[in-house]
Every structure is written in structure tokens, then in C-alpha cells.
Design an enzyme around this catalytic site. Sequence first.
Site, PDB file in Angstrom:
ATOM      1  N   TRP A 326      85.916  69.862  -4.231  1.00 12.93           N
ATOM      2  CA  TRP A 326      84.757  69.478  -3.397  1.00 12.93           C
ATOM      3  C   TRP A 326      83.626  70.485  -3.561  1.00 12.93           C
ATOM      4  O   TRP A 326      82.488  70.238  -3.165  1.00 12.93           O
ATOM      5  CB  TRP A 326      85.162  69.345  -1.922  1.00 12.93           C
ATOM      6  CG  TRP A 326      85.532  70.634  -1.223  1.00 12.93           C
ATOM      7  CD1 TRP A 326      86.348  71.608  -1.701  1.00 12.93           C
ATOM      8  CD2 TRP A 326      85.089  71.084   0.060  1.00 12.93           C
ATOM      9  NE1 TRP A 326      86.469  72.637  -0.789  1.00 12.93           N
ATOM     10  CE2 TRP A 326      85.707  72.336   0.303  1.00 12.93           C
ATOM     11  CE3 TRP A 326      84.257  70.561   1.042  1.00 12.93           C
ATOM     12  CZ2 TRP A 326      85.491  73.077   1.484  1.00 12.93           C
ATOM     13  CZ3 TRP A 326      84.054  71.289   2.209  1.00 12.93           C
ATOM     14  CH2 TRP A 326      84.666  72.535   2.428  1.00 12.93           C
ATOM     15  N   ASP A 327      83.919  71.642  -4.160  1.00 17.82           N
ATOM     16  CA  ASP A 327      82.930  72.687  -4.398  1.00 17.82           C
ATOM     17  C   ASP A 327      81.665  72.108  -5.046  1.00 17.82           C
ATOM     18  O   ASP A 327      80.553  72.529  -4.756  1.00 17.82           O
ATOM     19  CB  ASP A 327      83.490  73.746  -5.360  1.00 17.82           C
ATOM     20  CG  ASP A 327      84.804  74.367  -4.884  1.00 17.82           C
ATOM     21  OD1 ASP A 327      85.582  73.674  -4.222  1.00 17.82           O
ATOM     22  OD2 ASP A 327      85.051  75.550  -5.198  1.00 17.82           O
ATOM     23  N   GLU A 468      92.260  76.061   5.018  1.00 19.93           N
ATOM     24  CA  GLU A 468      93.553  75.619   4.472  1.00 19.93           C
ATOM     25  C   GLU A 468      94.752  76.330   5.083  1.00 19.93           C
ATOM     26  O   GLU A 468      95.897  75.978   4.792  1.00 19.93           O
ATOM     27  CB  GLU A 468      93.546  75.834   2.952  1.00 19.93           C
ATOM     28  CG  GLU A 468      92.521  74.956   2.261  1.00 19.93           C
ATOM     29  CD  GLU A 468      92.342  75.304   0.785  1.00 19.93           C
ATOM     30  OE1 GLU A 468      92.437  76.494   0.436  1.00 19.93           O
ATOM     31  OE2 GLU A 468      92.095  74.385  -0.006  1.00 19.93           O
ATOM     32  N   LYS A 581      90.715  80.567   7.468  1.00 20.24           N
ATOM     33  CA  LYS A 581      90.402  81.070   6.132  1.00 20.24           C
ATOM     34  C   LYS A 581      88.903  81.016   5.837  1.00 20.24           C
ATOM     35  O   LYS A 581      88.326  81.941   5.292  1.00 20.24           O
ATOM     36  CB  LYS A 581      91.153  80.209   5.104  1.00 20.24           C
ATOM     37  CG  LYS A 581      90.883  80.593   3.668  1.00 20.24           C
ATOM     38  CD  LYS A 581      91.674  79.696   2.739  1.00 20.24           C
ATOM     39  CE  LYS A 581      91.434  80.047   1.291  1.00 20.24           C
ATOM     40  NZ  LYS A 581      92.107  79.125   0.390  1.00 20.24           N
ATOM     41  N   GLN A 582      88.279  79.877   6.172  1.00 20.01           N
ATOM     42  CA  GLN A 582      86.885  79.677   5.773  1.00 20.01           C
ATOM     43  C   GLN A 582      86.200  78.744   6.756  1.00 20.01           C
ATOM     44  O   GLN A 582      86.863  78.084   7.563  1.00 20.01           O
ATOM     45  CB  GLN A 582      86.836  79.103   4.364  1.00 20.01           C
ATOM     46  CG  GLN A 582      87.405  77.711   4.220  1.00 20.01           C
ATOM     47  CD  GLN A 582      87.709  77.355   2.757  1.00 20.01           C
ATOM     48  OE1 GLN A 582      88.715  77.762   2.213  1.00 20.01           O
ATOM     49  NE2 GLN A 582      86.834  76.599   2.146  1.00 20.01           N
TER      50      GLN A 582
HETATM   51  O1  IFM Z   1      87.788  74.193  -2.868  1.00 15.75           O
HETATM   52  C1  IFM Z   1      88.192  75.482  -2.572  1.00 15.75           C
HETATM   53  C2  IFM Z   1      88.912  75.490  -1.257  1.00 15.75           C
HETATM   54  O2  IFM Z   1      88.070  75.051  -0.230  1.00 15.75           O
HETATM   55  C3  IFM Z   1      89.412  76.865  -0.947  1.00 15.75           C
HETATM   56  N1  IFM Z   1      90.281  77.337  -1.982  1.00 15.75           N
HETATM   57  C4  IFM Z   1      89.596  77.374  -3.285  1.00 15.75           C
HETATM   58  C5  IFM Z   1      89.077  76.018  -3.663  1.00 15.75           C
HETATM   59  C6  IFM Z   1      88.341  76.092  -5.011  1.00 15.75           C
HETATM   60  O3  IFM Z   1      87.206  76.894  -4.906  1.00 15.75           O
END
Ligand code: IFM
Length: 731
Positions: A326-327, A468, A581-582
Site C-alpha cells: 500500500w506504500d 501491525e 507500531k505506526q
Molecule cells: O507496508 C508497510 C507496512 O505498513 C509496515 N511494514 C512494512 C511495509 C512495507 O513498507
Amino acid sequence: MMNWKLEEEGYDVDKIATNGNKFLVGNGYLGIRGTLQEYGREEFPAINLAGIYDRVGDAWREPLNAPNGLYTYIELNGTEYRLPQISPTNHHVALDYRHGIFHRETTWETPVGKVTVKAERFASLKDKHLIAMKYIVSSEGEGVLRLVTGIDGDVWDINGPHYDYILPQVEQGILKEIGVTHESGDQVCVCEAAVEDFPMEIKISDEGRKLLRVITIQAKAGISYTIYKYISVYTSKDRADFKELALELVQKAQTEGYATVKRLHTEEWEKKWKVSEVVIEGDDAALEGLNYSIYHLHCIAPRHTSYLSIAARGLSGQTYKGAVFWDTEMFMLDFFLHTEPTVAKTLLKYRVDTLEGARKKARSYGFDGAFYAWESQEGGFDACSDYNVTDVFTGRPMRTYFKDKQIHISSAVVYGIMRYVDYTGDCVILSEGGAKVILECAAFYYDLLVKKVHADHYELHDVIGPDEYHERVNNNAYTNRMAKYTFDSAIRVIGLIDKLDQATAEKLKDQYDLSRLYSRYSDAAAKLYIPQPDEKGIIEQFDGYRNLEDVSLQELRGRLLHEKEYWGGAYGIATHTKIIKQADVVTMLNLFSSDYRKEILLNNWEYYEKRTEHGSSLSACMYAMLACKCGMPERAYSLFLKSATEDIRGEGKQWAGLVYIGGTHPAASGGAYMTAVEGFAGIHHEKGVLTADPKLPAHWTHFTCKVIYRGDLYHVNITQDKTEITKLGRA
Ligand code: IFM
């Protein structure tokens, strides 16, 4: 003033991997890691190829690295001088990131005085199949100098070897290696021409994997000896006559000469910067970090095709299986929308072309519609493994659910397509398959809706959101909101159906009962539960999040038993806590900020930022952008800089459990661009007009950039007191 140069003095073995990423050059077709010419597979050199993959046994399927036509080292009076084996007295590497040229200069002490190697190389932006290198050796003392150069087919692989065999050939003085892949017999052809009139012999070593010229020179003191190399890379996926083309290309380059090949290459780069350069006065770190980020996005843009997208680690190697996440849509797309819309369209066409793969994946789980691959390779094949992390304690693979449960990937595809349509004003992509993609993604989410018997709303259960670390949760706010966005988009598309080309409209009408879908998706959009702010204005990330342990990041870090331990999954240290995580809720708020009062945006920013590890390079920019929307450019600033310098610092996470995840971070680069242009400069469009609502950090005295909007090129000029947007003409 910026000098467009990234430099490093001294040699440090521990930086071999990160420098490979930091000093990368590339042209969208291939990426050349910033490694040294003499490196063998132990030092991770790679000429990484876009869109061609191979799988060996049960290991992960990953992109190919081409046989290394740059391979070169020297020998003086019988001793090989190469890194890392022999320590140098001086070592310097530099990247000219205005023109994508990598330089190195290394000096070793020898019994007859110093010997120095100076070299530069680039991946031609003019011809995507061409690499050129200049290599100069000089010695203070006399002696027999051997320059060994050729093609090294013993390439670095994470899950290889991918070439079952390598065919070495010599044709008209040109070296040629053809690697034949394991899984489908694809062929990668590398030709190398080295220009110099010294006596040379050609030898084959390493069971045919290395095809080398040994050039012997009676070196005189203080004289420089130069060779020019032209290397071409073609694969059997490019064209049927790929081998002939590879040969002709190096012959053509030889005829043109190094200066011409280099000039054509640098002119292409200048054209790119003419549109995409961003100027920030008052802050050299931001200026350099941002343009360096833009450089990386240019290096990986698939300009040479209409069917490829960009992998999460760009063209820096095989990490993350060279797969598209999705990046691309959520973090990189905007850069291309603003500076090179044709590339933006190519990225989305990749999703259109891989719809069948997404439908197949949905069916494999028993669902309708399109469930896009979490880690997408060609044809939409999901390369994500069921066991994506290795437990550091047991060495055993851990079951993760990224592939099965990160359903938000389909909505990212929809988001990308609609963003393209809204920004460019060009609906053609909908006729070219985009409309069908959106309808299929809506069908997927519709099939996933859960309704409790007495409830009057729908829910989405058992998902993983952007964070995640918390797997298999119910009603992740981001996922639910993006699913609603997908339903809304499907409704829009149905409304637009007669504006599409007639044949497409007819076909869609035949294929789908559009009025039934319209009412289904309207109902779903209206009734899908979207977690709302509580009495303190906080949106719960998923059901039950508020009951998790509220621990500080510092305390949680203190619980680690191993530095590479995985924080998420069943037993991760973060799983039972509120540490994420994010950016998750914050990503949602950033995308849909106009749905919320500023106070809500702010409360959630404050609440979640301190609970976020920023363990993914995708995280900081989302916080930075929302901080801008909250009118806090100063708080956005350090997060912006974190994104913009991700690959300069090279400190990002290198391991997920025991799995190597290093490489470049194009999503962070794209996020830095979005923060600067859409966040700080506040550039956006309203009713067909490009406008800006800047919130520059106080020390930025001047910001300028150019953006393409609806086919016109604009110049945006912002100071602390005035904003000017000037139309320059058709782009
Ligand atoms: O798409 C990301 C994910 O959101 C977090 N882990 C790494 C992936 C690739 O950059």
C-alpha cells in the site's frame, strides 16, 4: 546553498549494507546498490531489476539481481588491493544526487608506494538498459598492474541462487553472460564492453559464473590508467530479441563515447529537476533531505513501462520480496501526481492489470470481489508468506496474518485511483479498468460486513490495521473508514457510468446490476460502524484497545529480551499494550481531516503519538502531515525530517525478528514530499483551482516548487508573508 552531494570519508565495514542503500543509483528499470566494484556476494552488491522474479524451492519468491557487469578490482605486483580485505589509507564515496552518479576514491599503501582507484558510474536515465563506468588507477611506484574486470554472475541473493546456470560468451570482444532462472527459465542478458588498448586476456572462473578480462599493464610511477565500461541489461521479458539488443547497446555506447553517454544521462536528470526540485531557504537539512528523497523516487519510477509499480524497498535489493505494498498508493503516488502524472497512471494501471490476481485471492478465502495482494508481485500474486517473521528465540517461523487480514490494501488501491481522477480531472483511467477495480473492491468489503442480529449497523471483524502489532482485531477505525470510502467511491463510479467511454459503460452495465449495487453500497456506507471520539475526544483504534495496558515506550523497550525480537503477533511485547507500531488512527484522521473538529485531530495526535513506536518508516510523515493540519508546523518538523532523512541516516529497522528488512524507504521519501508540499506549503486543489494554505516552520524563509495540475505547470512561491501561485503553461 545545496551542493547535491552525499559524501562519506573513511572505510567502515559495518556500513557496507546501509551504504548500499544510501548511495544507490537507479533509473526505474534497475537499481545499482552503492557498493564498491570489487565487492563479491558477501558485501551485498546488486543490480536489482524491476518486475522480474524467481523462486527457488519453498523459499520466498524475490526479484532478480542481474549478473554484475561492474565487477572490477586491481592487483599490483601480485597482491590484490580490494575492500574490505585490505584496509585503505584513504577512502571516500560520494553520490551526486542531482545526476545520479556514484563516485569512489580509495588509496592503499603498497611496498612501492600508494595505489589509488577512482571510479564513477551511473545507470543511464536516457537508456534504461545502460550502465556506464569510468575506472582510473594510478600508482606511485612502478610494477605489474593487473586490472581485472568483467561480469560476476555469482550474485548476492537472499533466497537464491536464482540462476540455474549462467552462459558465459564472448562476441566481438564483448563479454556476455546470460543467467537462466530456476522457476520459469527467464533469461537475463548482461553485455559488457571495456574500452582500452592494453593487452588483455579473458578468463572464466567460479564454475563459469565469472567472465573476466585481465588487463596487464607495466605501470609507470604517477601515470593514470583509465578504462571505460558500458554494460547493458536486458531480460527475456523485455523483448524476444533481447540478446541482440543488449549487444547492440554496448556497441552503440562505445561508439558514442563516455562523455556523450554521460551528457545524455545528466540532461535527462536536469529535465526531471526542472519540474520536481523543491527549494527551501533557511534550512539546509530540510532542503537536502527533501531533494535527496525526491532523487530516490526518480530512481525507481517505472517510466519505461505502462505495467509496473514500485516495490516497498524500491530497487535496493530483494528485501520484502521486491513486492508492491500500500506504500505506493498511500505514500508515493502524490509525488508523481504533482510532478509526472504519466508515472502516477502507470502505478495505478499496475493495479488494474492485477485485478484478476486480486479476485483470485478473494475467492481463495471464499469472498467476492477483489482482495489485493498484501505483497504484490506480477499478476497480483501475493508473495506474503504465512510465516513472515522468524522468532529470535526458537529460530522458528512465526505465523503472521498480514496477507490474510490486512484487508485495507484494497481500499488503498481505490484511494489511489480516485485521487488520480480527482487531482488530474481525467476519468479515462476509470474506463481503462479503474471503474471495475473499484466495483470489485466494494464487492469484497460488502461480503466481509458483519451484522449482529439485533444491531442496525455493520462491522468489520478480524482484521489488521496499519499498526501491525495488534493482529486480528475488530472494527479497526482506519480499515472501517477506508471500507466506507470504497463504498462511497463505488457509488460515485456508478453515478459516473455514462461519462465513461460508451463501450466500457455498456460492458459494466451488462456485467453488474448497477442499481442493485448502488442501493447495497449506499446502505453499507451509511451503516458501516466508524469508531467515534469518546468523551475525551479519543477514537479507539479497534474494539478493546482502550482496555490494553498503558505502558510507556521506554518501559516497553526495557522488557525486550533480544534486540531483534518481534514486538507484535501472538507473544510480542507490544501485543497486550497500547503501544502501536505506526500511525493508524492518525492516518485515518489525516486522510479524512475535514470530517473532524480540529480539537479531535489534536487530541488524537497527542494521545497516539506518545504511544507510537514509529517502527515503520511509514509512520512519521502521517503524524507530520496531521500536525500541519492542526496548525503545529514546529511539531511536524522533526517528524518530517525523520522521513526525509530516513535513508541518509540509514538507522531504520534492519530486522523483523530474524528477517532482513533493510533497503531504501521510498514511502518515507514520498511521505516527506507530501509533508513539505501538501503539509507545510499546504498545496491542494479546490473546485478545479490549485491553491495553497501554507504553514511553514518559522525558520523557513522561502519555499518554492513547481507542480503539475490538470495538465498545467504551476510555480508556487511562498514566504512567511505571501503566497503566489503562477501558471507557467501546459506541462
Ligand atoms: O507496508 C508497510 C507496512 O505498513 C509496515 N511494514 C512494512 C511495509 C512495507 O513498507
